[in-house]
Every structure is written in C-alpha cells, then in structure tokens.
Design a protein around this motif. Sequence first.
Motif: not given
Length: 317
Positions: A46-48, A53-54, A115-118
């Motif tokens: 989970g931390a990774i 993905m910020r 990207s992190a959001s995608r």
Amino acid sequence: MLSMEEVVKSLFNVTDNKGHRHIVWNLRLPRVLVAIAAGAMLGLAGAILQTVMRNPLIEPGLVGVSAGAVLSVVLAMHYWPQALLANGGISWIALLGGIVAVVMIYWLNGQRGNSASRLALTGVVATSILQSATSLLLLRKQEGLSSILLWNFGSLNGRVWDHWNHLWPWGLSLLLLSMLLARRASLLRLGEETAAGLGLSVNRTKLLLLLVAAALTAASVSVVGAIGFVGLIGPHIASQLVGKNPLLMFPASALLSAVLLTAADWAGQSVTLTLTLPGMQHHMSNLPVGAVTTLLGAPFFLYLLRKSLVRKGGGSI
C-alpha cells in the motif's frame, strides 16, 4: 482459552501440559506469524502504491492487484487444480495474476505517460472488471464454493507452519528490494518532471515499484486471501508518524500494518459465526479477519475521502 501465564510457559517449553504446547506451537504461533508477515506485506504494498500514484486513498485492493491474484487462483481451482498441489503452486499462480493485472494497467496508460491519476482510475476500473469475472466463475461452478468464498474474503483460520514457511521468504526478499528502491521512490514524490531532470528513469522506476507491490500483494493473497484496507490504514498512520519519505514510510507502514492485522485477527477470534453456506451448514467459525478489516477500513476510507474533498474545496479527487 489459555491464560497469559500458560501461554508463556508453553511458548518456552516450561510446562508438562502437551495439549497447551500443541495449541501454542502448532496452532496459535504460526497463525500470529502469518498475520505479521501478511500484514507487513500488504502495508508495504500500500505504501508503494500510494507513493507511485501520489494518492493516499490507494491500496492494493483498489488497483487491480488483489483482484487479479484472486481471479487467477479461482481459475486454477476450477480448471487446473493439480497446479495448486505443486510446491508453491498457488503463490506462483497468484503472483502471475497480480503481475498480469499491473502490467495491463500500466500498458493501457502507456500512450499517455502513465500519470498517477490515470493509473489510479484505470486500476479501480480493472478491479471492478476482475471482481465481476471472479463472481461469474463462482456462480458457474459452485463446487467448493464455501471454502473459496472464505478464502476470497480473507481469513487466517487454519494457518500453520507450512503457510509461514511459504510466506516469509517472499516477505523478506521483497522488503529488501523495496528498501533498495526507496531512494528512487523518494524522487518520484518531487514530481515526474523534477525526477526526470535529476536523472531518474520515471517510467521504469514506476513499473519496478508496481511489480514489487504486485508481488507483495499476490504472495500475501496466496496464503491469507484478499484482505482489504490493511494497505490503506497502515501507510496512512505511518505517514502521519514519520512523514512521507519512503525511506522511513516503507518500513513504518510494514510494521504498523503487521500490528493492525494481528489485532484484527485477535478481535475476529472473539466472534463466533454459524455458517449456512452450501456444504457448511451449522459449521462454527470465527469471524474472518477480512471482515474485521473491512468494518474498520470502510469508514476510515470515507473519512480520508471527505478529508481530501474538504482540503480541495469540494473538488474531485
């Protein structure tokens, strides 16, 4: 129920009661060790994922990793059961499913820079699709449905030394690999453009970290099932205590999540259920640890979601 004194005496072999020693050494101790290892692995995964993905709302159960591992094992149970009997067969099958899910999610975003959001959005959609496929398989072929459902929900019941011996090498090796990648992960927190300017291969680092998270999750799923929200709560608490630097957050998340899962299992053992599933009528069982973590994690997730929305003035995540 053994007293603390009886447990300590049995643990250090200073009692003549063979029954107590059997309970402590062959039933309780391996279960606790499996809970510690599985919790640490889920928390680290989970931390990774939150770092890559910020997004503090991300955990292995929400981005397709757990769902891919579960689907692969259910497929093997239906169509290739002999593979599960081989040495470590179930772990390798779960690992394959988790990695395939991550690679597919990464590939679907490849043309847009991952990207992190995608990545997060695609992971949530992939999780829904994979879970639907698993449900269809379970409805189509219901032999052994009860045991598959309990495993799919996440449980530590019946975990013995074989499970521990199978799990700890994965956990130790992947923990060491995660720490080797922690410095690269810390650069990702500066932003992709800044990290690239500092010489980091952003896409390669993301993929490596995602594969490590997938391996951690899949190895855990293969032993204890799909336990949710441990990889959300542990890393969040760790980030509040030690900050978001992966060099500190990764080991802290593993430690706190191990404690969380062990405590959740202890709480679940105090609740007894009478199962009415096909083939298990009137079967007595403790509350699965996956149910406890879900009862804790769902409101915690809603709290984080509300906190995120308030911080952004009511905007979208």
